[in-house]
Design a protein around this motif. Structure first.
Motif, PDB file in Angstrom:
ATOM      1  N   LEU A  19      28.646  62.115  92.215  1.00  0.00           N
ATOM      2  CA  LEU A  19      28.527  63.473  92.337  1.00  0.00           C
ATOM      3  C   LEU A  19      29.557  64.223  92.150  1.00  0.00           C
ATOM      4  CD1 LEU A  19      27.575  62.344  96.137  1.00  0.00           C
ATOM      5  CD2 LEU A  19      25.990  63.458  94.640  1.00  0.00           C
ATOM      6  N   GLY A  20      30.621  63.879  91.531  1.00  0.00           N
ATOM      7  CA  GLY A  20      31.677  64.671  90.943  1.00  0.00           C
ATOM      8  C   GLY A  20      32.852  64.521  92.024  1.00  0.00           C
ATOM      9  N   ILE A  21      33.702  65.785  92.025  1.00  0.00           N
ATOM     10  CA  ILE A  21      34.719  65.814  93.043  1.00  0.00           C
ATOM     11  C   ILE A  21      34.274  66.260  94.481  1.00  0.00           C
ATOM     12  CG2 ILE A  21      36.786  67.053  93.681  1.00  0.00           C
ATOM     13  CD1 ILE A  21      37.029  65.467  91.221  1.00  0.00           C
ATOM     14  N   SER A  22      34.242  65.208  95.253  1.00  0.00           N
ATOM     15  CA  SER A  22      33.542  65.135  96.616  1.00  0.00           C
ATOM     16  C   SER A  22      34.492  65.284  97.805  1.00  0.00           C
ATOM     17  CB  SER A  22      32.827  63.805  96.690  1.00  0.00           C
ATOM     18  OG  SER A  22      32.069  63.595  97.820  1.00  0.00           O
ATOM     19  N   LEU A  23      34.361  66.125  98.582  1.00  0.00           N
ATOM     20  CA  LEU A  23      35.202  66.317  99.890  1.00  0.00           C
ATOM     21  C   LEU A  23      34.229  65.751 100.916  1.00  0.00           C
ATOM     22  CD1 LEU A  23      37.686  67.187 101.460  1.00  0.00           C
ATOM     23  CD2 LEU A  23      36.344  69.311 101.931  1.00  0.00           C
ATOM     24  N   GLY A  24      34.926  64.454 101.437  1.00  0.00           N
ATOM     25  CA  GLY A  24      34.089  63.646 102.382  1.00  0.00           C
ATOM     26  C   GLY A  24      34.228  63.892 103.740  1.00  0.00           C
ATOM     27  N   ILE A  25      33.078  64.146 104.649  1.00  0.00           N
ATOM     28  CA  ILE A  25      32.820  64.378 105.936  1.00  0.00           C
ATOM     29  C   ILE A  25      32.244  63.295 106.635  1.00  0.00           C
ATOM     30  CG2 ILE A  25      31.876  65.927 107.654  1.00  0.00           C
ATOM     31  CD1 ILE A  25      31.282  67.573 105.401  1.00  0.00           C
ATOM     32  N   ASN A  26      33.114  62.439 107.619  1.00  0.00           N
ATOM     33  CA  ASN A  26      33.050  61.447 108.233  1.00  0.00           C
ATOM     34  C   ASN A  26      32.554  61.476 109.537  1.00  0.00           C
ATOM     35  OD1 ASN A  26      32.837  58.580 109.202  1.00  0.00           O
ATOM     36  ND2 ASN A  26      35.145  58.560 109.259  1.00  0.00           N
ATOM     37  N   LEU A  27      31.407  61.440 110.153  1.00  0.00           N
ATOM     38  CA  LEU A  27      31.106  61.774 111.517  1.00  0.00           C
ATOM     39  C   LEU A  27      30.905  60.642 112.618  1.00  0.00           C
ATOM     40  CD1 LEU A  27      27.934  64.216 110.992  1.00  0.00           C
ATOM     41  CD2 LEU A  27      30.153  64.864 110.964  1.00  0.00           C
ATOM     42  N   MET A  28      31.848  59.442 112.024  1.00  0.00           N
ATOM     43  CA  MET A  28      31.928  58.406 112.735  1.00  0.00           C
ATOM     44  C   MET A  28      33.425  58.225 113.370  1.00  0.00           C
ATOM     45  SD  MET A  28      28.967  57.189 113.275  1.00  0.00           S
ATOM     46  CE  MET A  28      28.179  58.631 113.050  1.00  0.00           C
ATOM     47  N   PRO A  29      33.740  57.500 114.296  1.00  0.00           N
ATOM     48  CA  PRO A  29      35.231  57.424 114.536  1.00  0.00           C
ATOM     49  C   PRO A  29      36.017  57.027 113.536  1.00  0.00           C
ATOM     50  CG  PRO A  29      33.860  56.269 116.276  1.00  0.00           C
ATOM     51  CD  PRO A  29      32.943  56.431 115.022  1.00  0.00           C
ATOM     52  N   ALA A  30      37.411  57.457 113.439  1.00  0.00           N
ATOM     53  CA  ALA A  30      38.388  57.085 112.444  1.00  0.00           C
ATOM     54  C   ALA A  30      38.794  55.876 112.489  1.00  0.00           C
ATOM     55  CB  ALA A  30      39.322  58.099 112.541  1.00  0.00           C
ATOM     56  N   ASP A  31      38.616  54.886 113.420  1.00  0.00           N
ATOM     57  CA  ASP A  31      39.053  53.631 113.596  1.00  0.00           C
ATOM     58  C   ASP A  31      38.147  52.557 113.358  1.00  0.00           C
ATOM     59  OD1 ASP A  31      37.968  54.148 116.035  1.00  0.00           O
ATOM     60  OD2 ASP A  31      39.390  53.104 117.265  1.00  0.00           O
ATOM     61  N   GLY A  32      36.852  52.903 113.172  1.00  0.00           N
ATOM     62  CA  GLY A  32      35.871  51.578 113.028  1.00  0.00           C
ATOM     63  C   GLY A  32      34.560  52.232 112.208  1.00  0.00           C
ATOM     64  N   LYS A  33      33.521  51.280 112.511  1.00  0.00           N
ATOM     65  CA  LYS A  33      32.274  51.514 111.816  1.00  0.00           C
ATOM     66  C   LYS A  33      31.135  51.488 112.804  1.00  0.00           C
ATOM     67  CE  LYS A  33      29.176  49.071 108.603  1.00  0.00           C
ATOM     68  NZ  LYS A  33      28.959  48.068 107.893  1.00  0.00           N
ATOM     69  N   GLU A  61      35.217  70.083 116.141  1.00  0.00           N
ATOM     70  CA  GLU A  61      36.168  69.460 115.438  1.00  0.00           C
ATOM     71  C   GLU A  61      36.056  69.330 113.945  1.00  0.00           C
ATOM     72  OE1 GLU A  61      38.327  66.561 119.022  1.00  0.00           O
ATOM     73  OE2 GLU A  61      36.681  65.824 117.715  1.00  0.00           O
ATOM     74  N   VAL A  62      34.766  68.959 113.911  1.00  0.00           N
ATOM     75  CA  VAL A  62      34.495  68.989 112.178  1.00  0.00           C
ATOM     76  C   VAL A  62      34.373  70.330 111.675  1.00  0.00           C
ATOM     77  CG1 VAL A  62      32.588  68.480 110.836  1.00  0.00           C
ATOM     78  CG2 VAL A  62      32.867  66.918 112.888  1.00  0.00           C
ATOM     79  N   ALA A  63      33.970  71.439 112.447  1.00  0.00           N
ATOM     80  CA  ALA A  63      33.893  72.645 111.799  1.00  0.00           C
ATOM     81  C   ALA A  63      35.346  73.192 111.295  1.00  0.00           C
ATOM     82  CB  ALA A  63      33.358  73.662 112.419  1.00  0.00           C
ATOM     83  N   GLY A  99      23.549  70.606 113.956  1.00  0.00           N
ATOM     84  CA  GLY A  99      24.218  71.746 114.257  1.00  0.00           C
ATOM     85  C   GLY A  99      25.645  71.558 113.226  1.00  0.00           C
ATOM     86  N   ILE A 100      26.028  70.407 112.858  1.00  0.00           N
ATOM     87  CA  ILE A 100      27.126  70.297 112.108  1.00  0.00           C
ATOM     88  C   ILE A 100      26.731  70.586 110.649  1.00  0.00           C
ATOM     89  CG2 ILE A 100      28.591  68.343 110.990  1.00  0.00           C
ATOM     90  CD1 ILE A 100      28.883  67.085 113.786  1.00  0.00           C
ATOM     91  N   ILE A 101      25.348  70.258 109.992  1.00  0.00           N
ATOM     92  CA  ILE A 101      25.117  70.945 108.904  1.00  0.00           C
ATOM     93  C   ILE A 101      24.833  72.266 108.788  1.00  0.00           C
ATOM     94  CG2 ILE A 101      22.813  70.661 107.491  1.00  0.00           C
ATOM     95  CD1 ILE A 101      24.287  68.016 107.237  1.00  0.00           C
ATOM     96  N   ASP A 102      24.443  73.098 109.840  1.00  0.00           N
ATOM     97  CA  ASP A 102      24.362  74.287 109.975  1.00  0.00           C
ATOM     98  C   ASP A 102      25.707  74.993 109.708  1.00  0.00           C
ATOM     99  OD1 ASP A 102      21.715  74.322 110.260  1.00  0.00           O
ATOM    100  OD2 ASP A 102      21.890  74.965 112.317  1.00  0.00           O
ATOM    101  N   ASP A 103      26.794  74.291 110.386  1.00  0.00           N
ATOM    102  CA  ASP A 103      28.153  74.930 110.296  1.00  0.00           C
ATOM    103  C   ASP A 103      28.770  74.633 108.775  1.00  0.00           C
ATOM    104  OD1 ASP A 103      28.177  75.456 113.034  1.00  0.00           O
ATOM    105  OD2 ASP A 103      29.263  73.542 113.633  1.00  0.00           O
ATOM    106  N   THR A 104      28.480  73.496 108.222  1.00  0.00           N
ATOM    107  CA  THR A 104      28.926  73.160 106.922  1.00  0.00           C
ATOM    108  C   THR A 104      28.346  74.009 105.891  1.00  0.00           C
ATOM    109  OG1 THR A 104      29.094  70.738 107.721  1.00  0.00           O
ATOM    110  CG2 THR A 104      29.042  71.292 105.263  1.00  0.00           C
TER     111      THR A 104
END
Length: 259
Positions: A19-33, A61-63, A99-104
């Protein structure tokens, strides 16, 4: 065991092979899977080894974090090629995914209108009306299909739900009417004493027939790039991936291979 647990909700930018230079968006918790698959090749490890204690990030928070990062990147003169929903599990499992997709998309249009919005998904929730509608809005709706063989899927992708049905997954992919990119992992090696090589005709032939039915805009095939939780897995060769790629192209479907 070396695994990657991504920050949340924003990580990178990173350089993606596809995909090239990618800015990642992780919608899961930061400490696990948290994932609806438990793939033996997942760079984030097995689900049971990384149970999170933190909650998922909220839509707000994501937005907020995404806008802050895009402002920073714009100031530095390095805008992303793509905003990629990936990270520590299945992004469409977030209760506010639509909703997060709309914000993004709104933030993309404001700060980096040339960037693409991509979602990497295993397709398990893509039949839900709100998720389906959201995936139709993104530029790159990238859905996983490693094989059409149920035994292989249960051995390698290991769906959490016992009702997973690959035929239903294919029908969901078809329902996007071409607005879908199919992503497939090819590899060799073993899990325990069982062979997991899906590069032979037993797997490639039926998978290719499914692609003809799905009629995706593109197919992305790839192989292992980082350490996997199951250490007996092996990369597919360049020659093997090229041969599979060429068969897809001969079927009239755009295809790329990443090694």
């Amino acid at each position: 065991m070396s695994t990657v647990i991504y920050p949340s909700p924003i990580f990178g930018p990173v350089h993606s092979r596809r995909l090239g230079i990618s800015l990642g968006i992780n919608l899961m918790p930061a400490d696990g899977k948290v994932c609806t698959f438990d793939c033996i090749y997942c760079e984030c490890g097995f689900n049971a080894d990384h149970r999170p204690k933190l909650r998922r990030p909220t839509r707000e928070e994501v937005a907020e974090k995404l806008e802050a990062k895009l402002k920073e990147m714009k100031t530095e003169g390095q805008l992303p090629d793509v905003l990629t929903f990936a990270g520590n599990g299945e992004p469409t499992a977030h209760p506010h995914f639509a909703g997060i997709i709309d914000d993004t998309i709104e933030l993309r249009d404001k700060y980096c209108p040339k960037a693409k919005v991509s979602v990497l998904s295993n397709t398990t929730m893509a039949d839900r009306p709100e998720v389906h509608a959201a995936l139709l809005k993104v530029d790159n709706n990238i859905l996983k299909l490693d094989t059409v063989d149920p035994d292989y899927i249960n051995k390698v992708d290991r769906p959490v739900s016992k009702t997973y049905d690959v035929k239903k997954i294919i029908e969901t992919m078809k329902s996007f009417n071409g607005h879908v990119i199919v992503q497939t992992m090819f590899m060799r090696g073993k899990t325990g004493s069982e062979d997991v090589d899906n590069t032979g005709e037993k797997y490639v032939g039926p998978w290719l027939e499914a692609l003809k039915d799905i009629k995706p805009q593109q197919v992305m095939i790839y192989t292992i790039d980082r350490e996997t939780p199951d250490h007996d897995l092996l990369k597919a060769s360049h020659e093997t991936l090229d041969a599979i790629r060429d068969r897809v192209i001969e079927a009239g479907i755009s295809c790329t291979a990443s090694y």
